[in-house]
Design an enzyme around this catalytic site. Structure first.
Site, PDB file in Angstrom:
ATOM      1  N   ASP A 103      -4.411 -17.066   0.290  1.00  0.00           N
ATOM      2  CA  ASP A 103      -3.594 -16.363  -0.895  1.00  0.00           C
ATOM      3  C   ASP A 103      -2.379 -15.903  -0.801  1.00  0.00           C
ATOM      4  O   ASP A 103      -2.006 -15.559   0.547  1.00  0.00           O
ATOM      5  CB  ASP A 103      -4.508 -15.302  -1.809  1.00  0.00           C
ATOM      6  CG  ASP A 103      -4.862 -14.091  -0.873  1.00  0.00           C
ATOM      7  OD1 ASP A 103      -5.238 -14.307   0.246  1.00  0.00           O
ATOM      8  OD2 ASP A 103      -4.514 -12.861  -1.391  1.00  0.00           O
ATOM      9  N   HIS A 157      -0.841 -11.024  -2.841  1.00  0.00           N
ATOM     10  CA  HIS A 157      -2.287 -11.522  -2.979  1.00  0.00           C
ATOM     11  C   HIS A 157      -2.574 -12.178  -4.269  1.00  0.00           C
ATOM     12  O   HIS A 157      -1.947 -12.110  -5.147  1.00  0.00           O
ATOM     13  CB  HIS A 157      -3.408 -10.483  -2.724  1.00  0.00           C
ATOM     14  CG  HIS A 157      -3.072  -9.693  -1.524  1.00  0.00           C
ATOM     15  ND1 HIS A 157      -3.687  -9.352  -0.392  1.00  0.00           N
ATOM     16  CD2 HIS A 157      -2.179  -8.644  -1.553  1.00  0.00           C
ATOM     17  CE1 HIS A 157      -3.695  -8.428   0.246  1.00  0.00           C
ATOM     18  NE2 HIS A 157      -2.160  -7.880  -0.290  1.00  0.00           N
ATOM     19  N   TYR A 158      -3.732 -13.317  -4.217  1.00  0.00           N
ATOM     20  CA  TYR A 158      -4.495 -13.232  -5.560  1.00  0.00           C
ATOM     21  C   TYR A 158      -5.738 -12.512  -5.545  1.00  0.00           C
ATOM     22  O   TYR A 158      -6.292 -12.361  -4.446  1.00  0.00           O
ATOM     23  CB  TYR A 158      -4.346 -14.725  -6.008  1.00  0.00           C
ATOM     24  CG  TYR A 158      -5.209 -15.663  -5.189  1.00  0.00           C
ATOM     25  CD1 TYR A 158      -6.390 -15.461  -4.734  1.00  0.00           C
ATOM     26  CD2 TYR A 158      -4.823 -16.985  -5.010  1.00  0.00           C
ATOM     27  CE1 TYR A 158      -7.359 -16.265  -3.707  1.00  0.00           C
ATOM     28  CE2 TYR A 158      -5.509 -17.940  -4.080  1.00  0.00           C
ATOM     29  CZ  TYR A 158      -6.695 -17.558  -3.688  1.00  0.00           C
ATOM     30  OH  TYR A 158      -7.508 -18.473  -2.985  1.00  0.00           O
ATOM     31  N   THR A 159      -6.121 -12.307  -6.860  1.00  0.00           N
ATOM     32  CA  THR A 159      -7.353 -11.534  -6.794  1.00  0.00           C
ATOM     33  C   THR A 159      -8.623 -12.286  -6.446  1.00  0.00           C
ATOM     34  O   THR A 159      -9.692 -11.864  -5.793  1.00  0.00           O
ATOM     35  CB  THR A 159      -7.624 -10.910  -8.137  1.00  0.00           C
ATOM     36  OG1 THR A 159      -7.561 -11.991  -9.232  1.00  0.00           O
ATOM     37  CG2 THR A 159      -6.483  -9.987  -8.481  1.00  0.00           C
ATOM     38  N   GLU A 194      -1.754  -7.153  -5.847  1.00  0.00           N
ATOM     39  CA  GLU A 194      -2.862  -8.167  -6.227  1.00  0.00           C
ATOM     40  C   GLU A 194      -2.141  -8.977  -7.536  1.00  0.00           C
ATOM     41  O   GLU A 194      -1.875  -8.086  -8.529  1.00  0.00           O
ATOM     42  CB  GLU A 194      -3.952  -7.529  -6.460  1.00  0.00           C
ATOM     43  CG  GLU A 194      -4.692  -7.074  -5.310  1.00  0.00           C
ATOM     44  CD  GLU A 194      -5.485  -8.420  -4.530  1.00  0.00           C
ATOM     45  OE1 GLU A 194      -5.497  -9.373  -4.822  1.00  0.00           O
ATOM     46  OE2 GLU A 194      -6.069  -7.782  -3.438  1.00  0.00           O
ATOM     47  N   HIS A 254      -0.505 -13.026   1.637  1.00  0.00           N
ATOM     48  CA  HIS A 254      -1.393 -12.450   2.487  1.00  0.00           C
ATOM     49  C   HIS A 254      -1.632 -13.606   3.688  1.00  0.00           C
ATOM     50  O   HIS A 254      -2.048 -13.422   4.698  1.00  0.00           O
ATOM     51  CB  HIS A 254      -2.626 -12.457   1.630  1.00  0.00           C
ATOM     52  CG  HIS A 254      -3.963 -11.552   2.042  1.00  0.00           C
ATOM     53  ND1 HIS A 254      -4.831 -11.568   1.561  1.00  0.00           N
ATOM     54  CD2 HIS A 254      -3.969 -10.885   3.253  1.00  0.00           C
ATOM     55  CE1 HIS A 254      -5.816 -10.580   2.384  1.00  0.00           C
ATOM     56  NE2 HIS A 254      -5.043 -10.133   3.240  1.00  0.00           N
TER      57      HIS A 254
END
Length: 255
Positions: free
Chosen positions: A151, A34-36, A99, A141
């Site tokens: 993401d 994921h990215y945050t 993340e 994700h």
């Protein structure tokens, strides 16, 4: 839980209360990246550890390469939400979530620093070694929740991971003018496309109709495997890249 020893050597530990037991399996069999999507790494870390958020991840990787573990790999973190891969809907129970600090598309999406990606590669390699996760199950994700999530996005350097032995990738076929499958099309070619996407793991109905969900899944595939153009149109480049990917996955499984 007051604390635990990190599964990944060198990781810092900051315990999140947002976790539970794995429901479908004792061991994870995939990694979800994921990215945050938040302004700062500190804010993201605090949010993932806030009981009011009801979200968490096993790991957070900061821009400077620091790795923070918030949930033990043996437990179920709340990172993926509603999704699907190979028909399994409880992604949280079968995955380790990572993340990666980045503001994301809505807050000034930017390139991921090399030191951050180096840390992600080392972390993924450790998880793969501990749980025997196959290359084709290192996922975005957006792969498991197409449309709902985008993401870690088209700027994420999957090539760097693959070059280091993490994940599954093939050279994307060149983009050339020509016929393409798109929204509103129907027939055997659309059915074949849907079948190939489902065979790789994507959640798509095999109907022979290029509907909105098919368009969303094609875009998710492009975002990971054909990043130069993410438009949801199944052109020759997209289809040939998917064919190459399936052939490579079959060859890997046969080894």
């Amino acid at each position: 839980m007051s604390g635990f020893l990190p599964d990944q050597p060198g990781a810092e530990v900051r315990v999140s209360p947002n976790f539970g037991p794995r429901r479908e399996t004792l061991r994870p069999d995939m990694i979800v990246l994921h990215y945050t999507g938040m302004a700062t790494g500190a804010g993201a870390e605090a949010w993932l550890c806030d009981p009011a958020s009801e979200v968490s991840s096993h790991y957070l990787v900061h821009e400077d390469g620091r790795i923070v573990q918030m949930v033990r790999e043996s437990d179920r973190a709340w990172h993926a939400g509603k999704g699907s891969w190979f028909g399994r809907s409880d992604i949280n129970s079968s995955s380790v979530g990572i993340e990666i600090v980045n503001p994301g598309h809505s807050l000034g999406y930017k390139a991921f620093p090399k030191r951050q990606i180096d840390a992600v590669i080392g972390l993924c390699a450790g998880i793969i070694g501990r749980h025997f996760i196959p290359p084709q199950r290192v996922l975005a994700h957006s792969d498991v929740a197409p449309g709902r999530k985008v993401d870690p996005g088209e700027k994420f350097p999957w090539k760097a991971l693959f070059a280091a032995g993490v994940g599954h990738l093939v050279p994307a076929a060149p983009i050339r003018p020509g016929a393409a499958l798109k929204a509103g099309d129907a027939g055997a070619e659309v059915e074949a496309l849907q079948s190939m996407l489902a065979l790789y793991g994507y959640g798509v109905e095999i109907s022979g109709i290029f509907d909105r969900q098919t368009e969303i899944v094609v875009a998710a595939f492009q975002r990971h495997f054909r990043r130069r153009l993410v438009d949801g149109v199944a052109d020759d480049s997209t289809i040939r890249t998917l064919e190459r990917l399936l052939a490579a996955a079959k060859a890997t499984s046969a080894e």
